[in-house]
Enzyme design. Structure first.
Site, short mmCIF file in Angstrom:
data_model
loop_
_atom_site.label_atom_id
_atom_site.label_comp_id
_atom_site.label_asym_id
_atom_site.label_seq_id
_atom_site.Cartn_x
_atom_site.Cartn_y
_atom_site.Cartn_z
N ARG A 545 25.82 35.12 -41.87
CA ARG A 545 24.64 35.33 -42.70
C ARG A 545 24.33 36.81 -42.84
O ARG A 545 24.58 37.61 -41.93
CB ARG A 545 23.42 34.64 -42.08
CG ARG A 545 23.57 33.11 -42.07
CD ARG A 545 22.29 32.44 -41.66
NE ARG A 545 21.75 33.11 -40.47
CZ ARG A 545 20.46 33.14 -40.17
NH1 ARG A 545 19.58 32.56 -40.95
NH2 ARG A 545 20.06 33.76 -39.07
N SER A 606 28.30 37.51 -31.97
CA SER A 606 28.24 36.64 -30.79
C SER A 606 29.60 36.37 -30.16
O SER A 606 30.05 35.22 -30.08
CB SER A 606 27.57 35.34 -31.17
OG SER A 606 26.43 35.60 -31.93
N ASP A 660 24.02 37.11 -29.86
CA ASP A 660 22.98 36.19 -30.38
C ASP A 660 21.99 35.76 -29.29
O ASP A 660 20.84 35.47 -29.57
CB ASP A 660 23.59 34.99 -31.09
CG ASP A 660 24.56 34.21 -30.22
OD1 ASP A 660 24.94 34.74 -29.15
OD2 ASP A 660 24.96 33.09 -30.60
MG MG Z 1 23.76 30.47 -33.77
#
Ligand code: MG
Ligand code: ADP
Length: 915
Positions: A545, A606, A660
């Site tokens: 994103r 992440s 994250d």
């Molecule tokens: Mg996630």
């Protein structure tokens, strides 16, 4: 006469209301809170399945009847129960034994068993299971544990009420010697090939009482047909009763919560609280007053054959007084209780043509009847018996609608086993039962089937089913056992996690620790003064994103766009991956009309990174399906900047890279200053928390705190968790792109749980526990069983049968009810273990923080993200419950993070910008 007939006829609206009352009473009887006051007792029977035709072996049944003991030996051949072999014998009970000592009664029963066996069985000493048909009100707590609540039907043996009758029978049997001392029974069945042989005395101990039951249950068991189980039985006899298969979680008096359980309704007591008062006629009142238990069993007294003759008798007495029948004749004989039997009544009404027979019957009774008397008596008899049939239909309709509702069905198709004197003796009974129940429960389609020897063959079936389930249970426990963790296991995992954490933090030990404990260079959680506009990237989950985040005094607002990263790019070259990312950013900025702006950018990335500063992070290894080449060992921020340069995008200002977990902690920390832990349970699992700088051996400085990205997914990669890995975990691990890596994660996160369940299903199918032993091609396909299926299957309330079947059908399989129950159990075992292990990890974290701060009690919050945590119906509950047990000195509250990765990245960037 018309008035009398009208009073015996109940209008349809009234029947509807009565059905409603019956359903209410059933719910009352099933609920733990109201069970004690309920009139319809709804007793759990602990019979959790109906026969499936595979049952086989020899079964002994002992039935305690009114004045006899019946012993039956049944052989089932596993042939769909098509041709069971049966032999039985009936023994008369000695005078007075029903009022004597309980021990004497049970000794007598044991003697009957002993003598029967001496005459029937071959010398085989195989364990012989016994089913005990004991038709008295018991508080049952297991199939083979039943405390007698009260005697009835003329029994009053001392020393039995309050005792476990199964235990009493077993003790009596254990004392017996085979061959006994002659109880003088008579054979009622032709000899059918049983070999008689001499058995040495004292060898009855192979007989095990495994089930106690009521006669209705046996009736139900004998009426299963090909493909459709029988799940209701109605016995319309001297008394009246009904049993049916209820959803086990609704039977609150029993601990069992999955699957179904047969409930003995004891509906004879319906109306004892007055609900039936308005349908009682004066005749019913007289019958009740003359009975041995006035005011009790009101329903039974309207429908039981013990009472129907009496109702007719009282009606005739009243009508004679009104000069409507028998005018001018002597009716003294009618004053005598019991002269009018059910047989008289049935003979009178079944006589369709003319009244000659009626006249004769009445004459035999001593009544002089005119032609008109005969037809009037016949009308009264029809009304009384017709009403009994109608009331049975009301009860049946209540059960049918209740089953249909609680199973969430639009239509219920079910077999109903029928037995009893009224059912067999009254030619219109079945027709009335069908048509009236149809009117009252139009959504249900019952098929009424006559039971053949419910208390003999049926009882053997109950026993057989119980043994089949017990055997199956053993195999299920073998399969699922390794997945079940004890508290000691979890305490050990917690201790190991703690140990690995210490090793990860230590300067010397860090390189070899399985939990890397990576410094993040984030030293503070937000204080609420952060302001500005930021770009954020979120890479490392299911979606990539790009976001723009605005942090103002009023709060945080944002806009975002999701971009797909095709597998070819995930597993291609690093350059292609980062070029793709820049393309996405440009696309986003174009759409947002901000191509010319240069905003500080926070990058949520992440994957495990060795961070050297907030904007410098070397990728240690890919996880979660990424393998892009040329990235491991490189500075990820630099890779992004290089790509920007290649793509001639000059407006990027990357200020921070974060994990994250950190983003999640930061975004929750913005609202709650106590939030100092971040947890992810989504595709993967990981956690971060605020550690004391003095404990972080891998970064210079001893002041303050720093957020540590634990990378706990790799916990166990050094072998320290080998003892809890199961066969299924190893198979799943072997088929991943990173075998031997991220072992803890592979027990917990969304990417793997479905696959673990699939492996279990394969083994269960192979062991003939599921899907009749046949696994479809689909089921053998990797990753076909998605983790979101666990959420659907484990839905907390009841068994979502329709949804489970839909999932199973997707896999090109058919699931029986029991398959669904077992499938759910497998899912529960896997998700529970995941939640417990996650809790063990978290317990290590909070306990360390508590010690760090020298506190007796730590109060702290965890920011959580991840679809598995958020959408699974029990994961979060199980996690929190386990954590309370493992870390009792920590009050831990959990906050769901809303868009943590995006917000968190902006907040970290904001902290930098502020500096
Ligand atoms: Mg996630
Ligand atoms: P990520 O961790 O990649 O950022 P998510 O937090 O959305 O993404 O987690 C995705 C994972 O959640 C997938 O692996 C999927 O198996 C799992 N998942 C998706 N839907 C559900 C659900 N309804 N119940 C449990 N797990 C789910």
């Amino acid at each position: 006469i018309q008035r009398a007939l009208r009073s015996l006829c109940i209008p349809l609206e009234r029947l509807h209301i009565m059905k409603g009352h019956m359903m209410q009473d059933m719910c009352k009887g099933l609920s733990r809170q109201t069970h004690a006051q309920a009139k319809v007792r709804m007793l759990p029977t602990y019979i959790c399945s109906t026969p499936n035709g595979t049952e086989q072996g020899n079964f002994l049944v002992v039935e305690l009847c009114q004045s006899q003991i019946r012993t039956v030996l049944v052989t089932l051949y596993g042939d769909g129960n098509m041709s069971p072999q049966m032999v039985y014998k009936i023994f008369d009970m000695p005078e007075g034994i029903r009022q004597g000592e309980g021990e004497a009664l049970f000794d007598f029963i044991a003697q009957c068993v002993s003598q029967f066996l001496a005459e029937t069985t071959s010398s085989s000493q195989d364990r012989l299971p016994l089913g005990f048909v004991f038709p008295f009100t018991c508080q049952q707590t297991q199939l083979d544990k039943a405390v007698l609540l009260s005697w009835s039907k003329g029994f009053s043996c001392s020393g039995v009420v309050g005792k476990d009758v199964v235990q009493m029978l077993q003790s009596a049997i254990n004392k017996q010697k085979v061959g006994g001392n002659g109880t003088g029974g008579r054979w009622l069945s032709p000899w059918r090939g049983w070999k008689s042989s001499q058995i040495a005395p004292g060898q009855l101990s192979h007989v095990n009482v495994v089930a106690l039951m009521n006669d209705t249950v046996g009736t139900m068991m004998t009426c299963c047909t090909e493909g459709r189980p029988c799940e209701i039985a109605v016995v319309a006899d001297k008394g009246s009763n009904c049993c049916f298969m209820a959803e086990a979680y609704l039977v609150e008096m029993a601990e069992e919560t999955s699957g179904r359980m047969c409930v003995n309704t004891e509906w004879g007591c319906f109306g004892d609280d007055g609900t039936l008062n308005d349908v009682f006629t004066p005749y019913d009142k007289s019958v009740d007053e003359e009975s041995s238990n006035p005011g009790e069993k009101r329903f039974e007294k309207l429908v039981g054959t013990l009472y129907l003759g009496e109702i007719v008798r009282h009606a005739l007495i009243a009508l004679t007084a009104e000069k409507a029948v028998f005018t001018g004749t002597d009716i003294a004989v009618l004053k005598e209780k019991g002269v009018f039997t059910i047989q008289h009544v049935l003979d009178i009404i079944n006589n369709e043509d003319g009244t000659t027979d009626v006249k004769r019957i009445l004459e035999v009774l001593g009544l002089q009847a005119s032609e008109q008397d005969c037809s009037r008596v016949q009308q009264i008899c029809r009304a009384v018996v017709g009403r009994a049939a109608t009331l049975h239909a009301v009860g049946l309709a209540a059960i049918l609608s209740y089953m249909c509702q609680t199973r969430d069905l639009e239509t219920l198709m079910v077999n109903v086993g029928m037995d009893g004197e009224l059912y067999k003796g009254y030619s219109r009974f079945e027709e009335i039962l069908q048509s009236v129940s149809r009117l009252l429960s139009p959504e249900c389609l019952p098929t009424l089937l006559p039971s053949k020897d419910g208390s003999g063959r049926g009882a053997a079936m109950v026993t057989a089913v119980a043994l089949r389930l017990a055997a199956q249970r053993r195999v299920v426990d073998e399969v699922l056992g390794p997945l079940r963790l004890t508290q000691a296991d979890l305490v050990k995992v917690q201790a190991l996690m703690r140990q690995e954490m210490e090793r990860g933090l230590g300067k010397q030990t860090n390189a070899t620790a399985s939990v890397r404990m990576l410094p993040t260079y984030v030293t503070h959680t937000p204080d609420g003064t952060e302001r500005g506009d930021f770009l954020a990237l979120d890479l490392g989950g299911t979606n990539f994103r790009v976001l723009v985040v605005r942090v103002t005094e009023e709060g945080i607002s944002m806009a975002s766009e999701i971009y797909v990263i095709p597998p070819a790019i995930m597993q291609g070259t690093g350059e292609a991956l980062f070029d793709h990312i820049i393309d996405c950013i440009v696309d986003f900025q174009t759409k947002q009309n901000m191509l010319t702006q240069t905003l500080p950018l926070g990058f949520t990335f992440s994957f495990p990174c060795q961070q050297v500063g907030l904007d410098k992070a070397l990728l240690l290894t890919w996880t979660k399906g990424f393998t892009a080449s040329g990235c491991v060992g490189q500075d990820v921020v630099q890779l992004l900047r290089d790509a920007a340069k290649r793509k001639q995008h000059s407006g990027l200002q990357v200020v921070a890279l974060l994990n994250d977990t950190v983003g999640t902690m930061m975004s929750c920390g913005y609202d709650d200053p106590k939030c100092e832990i971040g947890l992810i349970v989504g595709t993967g699992t990981n956690a971060c928390y605020m550690e004391e700088m003095k404990n972080v051996g891998t970064v210079e400085g001893n002041e303050g705190r720093m957020c540590i990205n634990m990378e706990w997914g790799a916990f166990g990669d050094n072998g320290c968790l080998d003892h809890i890995f199961t066969h299924f975990d190893k198979v799943v691990d072997d088929t991943t792109i990173n075998p031997g890596k991220q072992r803890f994660e592979k027990l917990i996160s969304g990417m793997y749980l479905g696959e673990i369940v699939r492996q279990i299903l394969l083994v269960m199918t192979e062991k003939q526990l599921l899907f009749q032993g046949r696994a479809s091609q689909k089921l053998q396909t990797r990753n076909i069983f998605q983790t979101k299926f666990l959420s659907t299957i484990e839905l907390s309330n009841g068994l979502p049968l329709r949804q489970i079947r839909a999932i199973v059908n997707e896999l090109e399989l058919e699931a029986s009810f029991e398959d669904c129950v077992l499938l759910r159990e497998a899912c529960q075992a896997v998700s529970l273990r995941a939640a417990q292990l996650c809790a063990a990890g978290l317990a290590a974290v909070v306990e360390k923080m508590r010690e760090n701060r020298g506190l007796k009690q730590l109060s702290i919050s965890v920011g959580v993200d991840g679809t598995l945590y958020k959408l699974h119906p029990c994961f979060s509950q199980n996690l929190q419950r386990t954590l309370k047990v493992l870390a009792p000195n920590c009050d831990v509250s959990f906050h769901l993070s809303e868009d943590g990765s995006g917000k968190g990245a902006a907040l970290v960037a904001a902290v930098v910008a502020r500096k």
